[in-house]
Design a protein around this motif. Structure first.
Motif, PDB file in Angstrom:
ATOM      1  N   ALA A 466     -11.483  -7.710   0.849  1.00 49.20           N
ATOM      2  CA  ALA A 466     -10.450  -6.816   0.529  1.00 49.20           C
ATOM      3  C   ALA A 466     -10.304  -5.733   1.552  1.00 49.20           C
ATOM      4  N   GLU A 467     -11.260  -5.240   2.247  1.00 49.80           N
ATOM      5  CA  GLU A 467     -11.116  -4.409   3.030  1.00 49.80           C
ATOM      6  C   GLU A 467     -10.337  -4.927   4.609  1.00 49.80           C
ATOM      7  N   ASP A 468     -10.556  -6.018   4.668  1.00 51.48           N
ATOM      8  CA  ASP A 468      -9.633  -6.539   5.911  1.00 51.48           C
ATOM      9  C   ASP A 468      -8.359  -6.774   5.264  1.00 51.48           C
ATOM     10  N   PHE A 469      -7.799  -7.081   4.329  1.00 54.21           N
ATOM     11  CA  PHE A 469      -6.807  -7.442   3.639  1.00 54.21           C
ATOM     12  C   PHE A 469      -5.852  -6.129   3.874  1.00 54.21           C
ATOM     13  N   ALA A 470      -6.633  -4.988   3.251  1.00 51.19           N
ATOM     14  CA  ALA A 470      -6.222  -3.514   2.976  1.00 51.19           C
ATOM     15  C   ALA A 470      -5.781  -3.152   4.558  1.00 51.19           C
ATOM     16  N   ALA A 471      -6.710  -3.209   5.495  1.00 49.92           N
ATOM     17  CA  ALA A 471      -6.442  -2.822   6.914  1.00 49.92           C
ATOM     18  C   ALA A 471      -5.119  -3.613   7.680  1.00 49.92           C
ATOM     19  N   THR A 472      -5.223  -4.867   7.159  1.00 47.88           N
ATOM     20  CA  THR A 472      -3.868  -5.553   7.554  1.00 47.88           C
ATOM     21  C   THR A 472      -2.609  -5.226   7.121  1.00 47.88           C
ATOM     22  N   PHE A 473      -2.582  -5.144   5.823  1.00 46.06           N
ATOM     23  CA  PHE A 473      -1.112  -4.943   5.213  1.00 46.06           C
ATOM     24  C   PHE A 473      -0.994  -3.394   4.426  1.00 46.06           C
ATOM     25  N   GLY A 474      -1.989  -2.770   4.360  1.00 39.44           N
ATOM     26  CA  GLY A 474      -1.748  -1.625   3.624  1.00 39.44           C
ATOM     27  C   GLY A 474      -0.780  -0.695   4.218  1.00 39.44           C
ATOM     28  N   GLY A 475      -0.413  -0.830   5.557  1.00 40.24           N
ATOM     29  CA  GLY A 475       0.892  -0.251   5.907  1.00 40.24           C
ATOM     30  C   GLY A 475       2.321  -0.723   5.312  1.00 40.24           C
ATOM     31  N   LEU A 476       2.134  -1.496   4.692  1.00 36.33           N
ATOM     32  CA  LEU A 476       3.300  -1.841   4.240  1.00 36.33           C
ATOM     33  C   LEU A 476       3.863  -0.887   3.087  1.00 36.33           C
ATOM     34  N   VAL A 477       2.833  -0.055   2.308  1.00 42.19           N
ATOM     35  CA  VAL A 477       2.851   0.939   1.120  1.00 42.19           C
ATOM     36  C   VAL A 477       1.981   2.009   1.676  1.00 42.19           C
ATOM     37  N   GLN A 478       2.109   2.385   2.779  1.00 43.89           N
ATOM     38  CA  GLN A 478       1.564   3.726   3.155  1.00 43.89           C
ATOM     39  C   GLN A 478      -0.024   3.656   2.761  1.00 43.89           C
ATOM     40  N   GLY A 479      -0.684   2.498   2.889  1.00 43.39           N
ATOM     41  CA  GLY A 479      -1.915   2.337   2.622  1.00 43.39           C
ATOM     42  C   GLY A 479      -2.365   2.775   1.222  1.00 43.39           C
ATOM     43  N   THR A 480      -1.423   2.919   0.197  1.00 42.90           N
ATOM     44  CA  THR A 480      -1.716   3.360  -1.215  1.00 42.90           C
ATOM     45  C   THR A 480      -2.688   2.245  -1.861  1.00 42.90           C
ATOM     46  N   PRO A 481      -3.837   2.624  -2.271  1.00 38.56           N
ATOM     47  CA  PRO A 481      -4.979   1.450  -2.706  1.00 38.56           C
ATOM     48  C   PRO A 481      -4.602   0.757  -3.684  1.00 38.56           C
ATOM     49  N   TRP A 482      -4.098   1.352  -4.846  1.00 39.15           N
ATOM     50  CA  TRP A 482      -3.674   0.383  -6.188  1.00 39.15           C
ATOM     51  C   TRP A 482      -2.793  -0.745  -5.848  1.00 39.15           C
ATOM     52  N   VAL A 483      -1.920  -0.552  -4.962  1.00 41.37           N
ATOM     53  CA  VAL A 483      -0.913  -1.480  -4.514  1.00 41.37           C
ATOM     54  C   VAL A 483      -1.433  -2.516  -3.832  1.00 41.37           C
ATOM     55  N   VAL A 484      -2.165  -2.049  -2.826  1.00 42.66           N
ATOM     56  CA  VAL A 484      -2.829  -3.228  -2.003  1.00 42.66           C
ATOM     57  C   VAL A 484      -3.864  -3.981  -2.937  1.00 42.66           C
ATOM     58  N   GLU A 485      -4.770  -3.456  -3.779  1.00 45.47           N
ATOM     59  CA  GLU A 485      -5.588  -4.078  -4.514  1.00 45.47           C
ATOM     60  C   GLU A 485      -5.018  -5.053  -5.592  1.00 45.47           C
ATOM     61  N   ARG A 486      -3.896  -4.745  -6.067  1.00 41.81           N
ATOM     62  CA  ARG A 486      -3.341  -5.532  -7.003  1.00 41.81           C
ATOM     63  C   ARG A 486      -2.550  -6.858  -6.276  1.00 41.81           C
ATOM     64  N   ALA A 487      -2.025  -6.464  -4.975  1.00 42.89           N
ATOM     65  CA  ALA A 487      -1.706  -7.664  -4.303  1.00 42.89           C
ATOM     66  C   ALA A 487      -2.788  -8.628  -4.094  1.00 42.89           C
ATOM     67  N   ALA A 605      10.159  -0.419  -2.429  1.00 39.67           N
ATOM     68  CA  ALA A 605      10.246  -1.794  -2.363  1.00 39.67           C
ATOM     69  C   ALA A 605      11.012  -2.345  -1.207  1.00 39.67           C
ATOM     70  N   LYS A 606      12.059  -1.904  -0.904  1.00 41.35           N
ATOM     71  CA  LYS A 606      12.862  -2.234   0.140  1.00 41.35           C
ATOM     72  C   LYS A 606      12.257  -1.808   1.448  1.00 41.35           C
ATOM     73  N   ILE A 607      11.794  -0.673   1.522  1.00 38.54           N
ATOM     74  CA  ILE A 607      11.069  -0.481   2.946  1.00 38.54           C
ATOM     75  C   ILE A 607       9.812  -1.389   3.158  1.00 38.54           C
ATOM     76  N   ALA A 608       9.139  -1.562   2.211  1.00 40.41           N
ATOM     77  CA  ALA A 608       7.703  -2.525   2.335  1.00 40.41           C
ATOM     78  C   ALA A 608       8.692  -4.038   2.763  1.00 40.41           C
ATOM     79  N   ASN A 609       9.643  -4.415   2.283  1.00 45.22           N
ATOM     80  CA  ASN A 609      10.233  -5.625   2.492  1.00 45.22           C
ATOM     81  C   ASN A 609      10.611  -5.743   4.041  1.00 45.22           C
ATOM     82  N   TYR A 610      11.421  -4.711   4.709  1.00 42.53           N
ATOM     83  CA  TYR A 610      11.571  -4.588   5.903  1.00 42.53           C
ATOM     84  C   TYR A 610      10.156  -4.426   6.625  1.00 42.53           C
ATOM     85  N   ARG A 611       9.456  -3.756   6.329  1.00 45.23           N
ATOM     86  CA  ARG A 611       8.095  -3.649   7.088  1.00 45.23           C
ATOM     87  C   ARG A 611       7.372  -4.908   7.168  1.00 45.23           C
ATOM     88  N   PHE A 612       7.386  -5.796   5.964  1.00 42.13           N
ATOM     89  CA  PHE A 612       6.934  -7.196   6.101  1.00 42.13           C
ATOM     90  C   PHE A 612       7.585  -7.875   7.048  1.00 42.13           C
TER      91      PHE A 612
END
Length: 634
Positions: A466-487, A605-612
């Motif tokens: 979970a920690e590595d996942f948050a470090a890799t993809f957290g930037g998609l959503v400003q590092g907001t924990p609840w979004v990263v955890e559910r993804a 959601a659009k911003i996260a899509n472009y960041r992805f």
């Protein structure tokens, strides 16, 4: 003493036996809608491999006779053979080019047909015995494979139609300098188009048949069609099994036909599910197996009675939806009518008299339609994965190489000659092999993060903590924990699209408090850090503003925050122009707080899509540079 009333078991509409007049009328309607497509295959094959008019009549009779048997097997069924749905069976266009290639590689004419029938019989047996296990093979035939093959089939068959369109009806030799023949072809095609445009319902379903009839009538009036062959044909006759001789067997021909049957099996599976949805019956694995067994049995019968591989005709699936008549006994009746037609050589002789240019015009419409169906299938493919792009491009290129320059087969070893003898076979084998190579062998998974030096594939993502996942993809959503955890909880991800969807779903599933927390994690639109740099790279479209324009943006953001209590978030990449950003922002100030929160989440959601997209592009720099943007290669 009271008598307990008897209750009648409700009969599903599929199993309903209609009155004989209705069965006959609806069954004949299926035959009319099906007829042109049914007889085109033997006519095209017979013309291409040099059969005489008498042999062609036998081929048409055999085709109709076995179409009838195949339709009854599929709709009525016995043991574990036949799905017992209103599925009408016909000779597949997918087999046309491979059949012609097999026949011509073995001498053409009836001699070549012996190798065709040997391959057809063996491929039918293989289909029958593999039926229970086919569901396990479906993963090797995703839309990128089936769509590629169907597109190739349509495109590769078009030259056959073009050759017919410029063929002299009297000499049966190509005469492209004579505009008369092209006029017949274009005229027939135009009739089909006009009928499709101005008529609906049943008339539209028989547009090809009407085009052939009207085109032939015009040719007859102008003296370019005769019925000389019909006088010699018997009124009643039976095409005996193995009419042209005992089948012969070639390993390469058999492999080619098995590949065709595998593609047909995927098409048939789609037709079964479509029909099940139309008639209101749930399709199970056993139903798919029963359908494919019927295809196998019908194909073996086809090879025995001088015909070709069989599959469900999608035109008639559409007719079931159009008419609302769901009884499988209607299709069984249509099968009986086709058997009767197959016993009437005089009827086949009339069909064989259709002038080649008229036939070519109708074939142009049919084969181009096949190609469009393939393109529709490919529309489901995720082309931002460069592997899919390579599969389609390579397979289509190889198929066209052989189709446009068929003599290339002369320069390859004998054991490869059949593979290079047909663009459809080569393209199909290429698509299957490349799909296995890219998606089922070795280190699977497109790089989705990590940069060019150490691309992180989906396999690695699925194994992350979970920690590595948050470090890799957290930037998609400003590092907001609840979004990263559910993804993260939605692992494993089947592909990059699944990973993207996980973040999108997580974003929109938050509570009001969570959503406000996420919105507040974004900087104010137009805000700068101490060095004068915009706080978010996503606002790069606003980086070249004049001083007064920047002040207007800042003023908008300040008033928005004062009104709603959270920052104004706009996907500037999508809005692009300064005046549009400004107009968008001020219009949103008028929204109710709850509605505006929803607007903000959509922008996030659009911003996260472009960041992805940026993340994947950075991990695949070569593909990104080559194709310009991520949406062109994944």
């Amino acid at each position: 003493m009271s008598v307990k009333p008897t209750t009648r078991r409700r009969v599903h509409p599929v199993d309903e036996v209609l009155p004989v007049p209705k069965l006959a009328a609806y069954g004949f309607q299926h035959v009319v809608a099906f007829y042109a497509g049914a007889v085109l295959v033997p006519i095209i094959i017979g013309s291409a491999i040099g059969l005489t008019n008498e042999q062609l009549i036998h081929l048409i009779n055999a085709d109709l006779f076995t179409c009838g048997i195949a339709s009854i097997i599929q709709s009525v069924g016995f043991w574990k053979v036949g799905v017992r749905l209103p599925l009408l069976q016909g000779v597949t266009f997918a087999g046309v080019s491979p059949v012609i290639a097999i026949a011509m590689a073995n001498g053409g004419g009836t001699e070549g047909l012996l190798y065709v029938y040997g391959a057809v019989i063996v491929a039918g047996l293989v289909t029958f015995f593999m039926a229970p296990y086919f569901s396990k093979l479906l993963r090797f035939f995703p839309p990128v494979v089936t769509g590629t093959v169907i597109t190739i089939i349509g495109v590769a068959l078009l030259p056959v139609a073009v050759n017919d369109a410029v063929t002299n009806p009297a000499t049966h030799e190509q005469d492209p300098s004579n505009g008369r023949w092209m006029a017949y072809a274009i005229g027939t095609l135009l009739i089909i188009v006009l009928i499709q445009r101005f008529f609906k319902g049943f008339m539209a379903t028989i547009a090809v048949l009407l085009g052939l009839v009207i085109g032939s009538a015009v040719a007859f009036v102008l003296g370019d069609m005769n019925f000389d062959g019909t006088s010699e044909a018997s009124w009643i006759g039976f095409t005996q099994p193995f009419l042209f001789g005992v089948p012969k067997f070639s390993v390469v021909a058999i492999i080619s036909m098995i590949v065709v049957m595998l593609i047909i099996a995927v098409e048939t599976t789609g037709s079964v599910y479509a029909t099940g949805e139309i008639v209101g019956k749930r399709i199970k694995k056993d139903d798919i197996a029963a359908t494919l067994r019927a295809d196998g049995v019908a194909t073996v019968i086809g090879g025995t009675f001088n015909s070709f591989p069989y599959t469900a005709f999608s035109e008639n699936v559409g007719l079931v939806r159009l008419t609302g008549v769901r009884s499988r006994w209607v299709v069984a009746t249509a099968g009986g009518i086709m058997i009767l037609l197959g016993l009437l050589p005089k009827t086949a002789a009339v069909v064989a008299s259709i002038p080649p240019p008229v036939l070519g015009g109708a074939a142009l419409a049919l084969f181009a339609t096949v190609a469009v169906v393939g393109i529709q299938t490919l529309s489901k493919v995720d082309f931002t994965d460069h592997r899919n792009l390579i599969i389609v491009a390579t397979s289509l290129g190889l198929a066209m190489l052989v189709t446009i320059q068929p003599t290339v087969s002369e320069g390859v070893p004998d054991w490869l000659e059949m593979l290079f003898g047909s663009g459809i076979v080569l393209g199909a084998v290429s698509a299957i092999v490349l799909n296995v190579l890219f998606f089922h062998v070795g280190n699977r998974g497109q790089a989705v993060a990590g940069g060019p030096s150490k691309g992180i594939t989906l396999d690695k993502v699925n194994e992350m903590s979970a920690e590595d996942f948050a470090a890799t993809f957290g930037g998609l959503v400003q590092g907001t924990p609840w979004v990263v955890e559910r993804a993260y909880q939605q692992r494993p991800f089947a592909d990059a699209h699944g990973l993207r969807e996980a973040f999108q779903e997580a974003l929109l599933a938050g509570t009001t408090e969570e959503q406000i927390e996420l919105i507040n994690s974004y900087p104010d639109l137009g805000s700068e850090d101490a060095t004068g740099t915009l706080n978010a790279a996503d606002h790069v479209g606003l980086s070249n503003l004049e001083e007064d324009e920047h002040e207007n943006i800042v003023q908008l953001a300040a008033e928005y925050r004062e009104h709603f209590g959270f920052p104004l978030v706009i996907c500037a990449r999508e809005t692009e122009r300064y005046d549009r950003v400004l107009a968008n922002g001020w219009s949103r100030v008028e929204n109710a707080p709850s509605a505006e929160r929803s607007f903000a989440m959509i922008e996030i959601a659009k911003i996260a899509n472009y960041r992805f997209d940026d993340l994947v592009a950075d991990a695949n720099p070569i593909a990104a540079a080559r194709f310009g943007r991520i949406n062109d290669f994944r």
